[in-house]
Scaffold this motif. Structure first.
Motif, PDB file in Angstrom:
ATOM      1  N   ARG A  22       0.854  -1.199   0.000  1.00 25.22           N
ATOM      2  CA  ARG A  22       0.000   0.000   0.000  1.00 25.22           C
ATOM      3  C   ARG A  22       0.880   1.235   0.000  1.00 25.22           C
ATOM      4  N   TYR A  23       0.401   2.269  -0.681  1.00 28.13           N
ATOM      5  CA  TYR A  23       1.073   3.566  -0.669  1.00 28.13           C
ATOM      6  C   TYR A  23       0.038   4.626  -0.343  1.00 28.13           C
ATOM      7  N   ILE A  24       0.272   5.384   0.716  1.00 27.02           N
ATOM      8  CA  ILE A  24      -0.630   6.458   1.133  1.00 27.02           C
ATOM      9  C   ILE A  24      -0.076   7.753   0.552  1.00 27.02           C
ATOM     10  N   LEU A  53      -1.101  15.800   9.734  1.00 28.93           N
ATOM     11  CA  LEU A  53      -2.304  16.594  10.007  1.00 28.93           C
ATOM     12  C   LEU A  53      -2.886  17.179   8.730  1.00 28.93           C
ATOM     13  N   ASN A  54      -2.041  17.660   7.838  1.00 32.73           N
ATOM     14  CA  ASN A  54      -2.546  18.204   6.579  1.00 32.73           C
ATOM     15  C   ASN A  54      -3.146  17.106   5.707  1.00 32.73           C
ATOM     16  N   TYR A  55      -2.585  15.919   5.760  1.00 33.68           N
ATOM     17  CA  TYR A  55      -3.179  14.775   5.058  1.00 33.68           C
ATOM     18  C   TYR A  55      -4.590  14.494   5.581  1.00 33.68           C
ATOM     19  N   GLY A  76      -3.972   1.823   5.976  1.00 30.71           N
ATOM     20  CA  GLY A  76      -4.208   3.192   5.531  1.00 30.71           C
ATOM     21  C   GLY A  76      -3.854   4.258   6.547  1.00 30.71           C
ATOM     22  N   ILE A  77      -3.058   3.911   7.553  1.00 31.49           N
ATOM     23  CA  ILE A  77      -2.689   4.852   8.615  1.00 31.49           C
ATOM     24  C   ILE A  77      -1.199   5.159   8.520  1.00 31.49           C
ATOM     25  N   PRO A  78      -0.812   6.389   8.186  1.00 31.13           N
ATOM     26  CA  PRO A  78       0.624   6.732   8.152  1.00 31.13           C
ATOM     27  C   PRO A  78       1.213   6.712   9.557  1.00 31.13           C
ATOM     28  N   VAL A 110       4.636   7.192  16.310  1.00 32.64           N
ATOM     29  CA  VAL A 110       3.370   7.839  16.667  1.00 32.64           C
ATOM     30  C   VAL A 110       2.372   7.630  15.542  1.00 32.64           C
ATOM     31  N   VAL A 111       1.103   7.393  15.905  1.00 30.57           N
ATOM     32  CA  VAL A 111       0.025   7.357  14.911  1.00 30.57           C
ATOM     33  C   VAL A 111      -1.113   8.258  15.348  1.00 30.57           C
ATOM     34  N   LEU A 112      -1.879   8.745  14.370  1.00 30.74           N
ATOM     35  CA  LEU A 112      -3.090   9.513  14.627  1.00 30.74           C
ATOM     36  C   LEU A 112      -4.260   8.702  14.103  1.00 30.74           C
ATOM     37  N   THR A 113      -5.192   8.365  14.995  1.00 31.26           N
ATOM     38  CA  THR A 113      -6.342   7.546  14.611  1.00 31.26           C
ATOM     39  C   THR A 113      -7.637   8.182  15.109  1.00 31.26           C
ATOM     40  N   ALA A 114      -8.715   7.876  14.388  1.00 30.58           N
ATOM     41  CA  ALA A 114     -10.033   8.400  14.769  1.00 30.58           C
ATOM     42  C   ALA A 114     -10.620   7.557  15.888  1.00 30.58           C
ATOM     43  N   SER A 115     -11.240   8.228  16.848  1.00 31.87           N
ATOM     44  CA  SER A 115     -11.823   7.507  17.984  1.00 31.87           C
ATOM     45  C   SER A 115     -13.240   7.061  17.653  1.00 31.87           C
TER      46      SER A 115
END
Length: 265
Positions: A64-66, A90-92, A181-183, A260-265
């Motif tokens: 996969r490539y994001i 964040l901009n993504y 799909g999570i950078p 670190v990852v940013l994920t939706a709760s």
């Protein structure tokens, strides 16, 4: 007349017997065999069927490539690869925030370095704050600080996203995030080069001796394909770069498995 009647009845019985013998014979076993070939409706309440469906749905792609826009840390933030990597993610996620706004308003920093009476250098811990100044050429921070920075900004925005410190995860776990799909914001070295030396000082709070790798770097893991990885690199002028898994894994381990990852709760 009696003889004719007998002959006629005999012929009738003969025809009936022949007809019966000509009919196909269905045994119970044959009927059951035919029934087993009938397509039965799936029972969606069956636990085994549900498990099979879940397992099928959970199969990940092999690569996969994001795709996302890159942001360069230079010239404003020569030491700000960590906060610039955060700005890239964040901009993504459609948050229009600049690297400098994050650095100036959300990133906790301390350049409180001094020589102790014992002749040793003392300073802040990179797990607590950005040690130095991202606008200058010193030093940096680790995953807990970027998590604090991200969540301060996200909470202010009322965002559904949360930053999480996943430091210590094995590389394969990082790759699974990307395949989902999570950078992943990761720590390695500039252009995956060998660590030439270490900068040392003592934590002014605890007295712990700290060893910071020279050429330590932070970038965003965005692609997995075979034995190659793709990164958004805030320092490399190419922007999008690729390295072998084996090389990244070596550097990732050497600088302490920070991620670190940013994920939706």
């Amino acid at each position: 007349m009696a003889v004719k009647r007998i002959l006629r009845n005999g012929l009738i019985l003969l025809f009936v017997a022949v007809a019966l013998l000509a009919m196909p014979y269905h045994s119970t076993v044959q009927t059951n065999a035919v029934d087993l070939n009938v397509t039965l409706p799936i029972n969606c309440d069956s636990p085994s069927v549900e498990l099979e469906l879940k397992q099928t749905a959970a199969v990940q792609p092999e690569s996969r490539y994001i795709e996302m826009d890159n942001i360069q840390q230079l010239p404003e933030l020569p030491a700000g690869c960590e906060v610039t990597s955060l700005a890239i993610v964040l901009n993504y996620l459609d948050y229009s925030v600049s690297k400098t706004r994050l650095a100036d308003n959300y990133l906790p920093c301390s350049d409180d370095f001094y020589m102790g009476s014992d002749g040793e250098l003392y300073g802040p811990n990179q797990n607590d704050v950005f040690a130095g100044d991202p606008h200058s050429n010193q030093y940096g921070c680790y995953a807990p600080v970027i998590v604090r920075t991200a969540n301060s900004y996200l909470e202010e925005c009322g965002s559904e996203y949360t930053a999480s410190d996943i430091s210590g995860e094995n590389p394969e776990e990082l790759y699974r995030y990307v395949l989902d799909g999570i950078p992943v914001i990761v720590w390695a070295t500039i252009q995956m080069q060998e660590i030439p030396s270490y900068i040392e000082w003592f934590d002014f709070k605890t007295g712990e001796k700290l060893r910071v790798p020279n050429r330590q770097h932070c970038l965003v893991l965005v692609g997995v394909e075979g034995e190659m990885l793709t990164f958004n690199d805030p320092y490399d002028p190419r922007g999008i770069v690729q390295y072998p898994k084996s090389l990244f894994e070596k550097r990732y381990n050497e600088v302490g498995k920070q991620a670190v990852v940013l994920t939706a709760s």
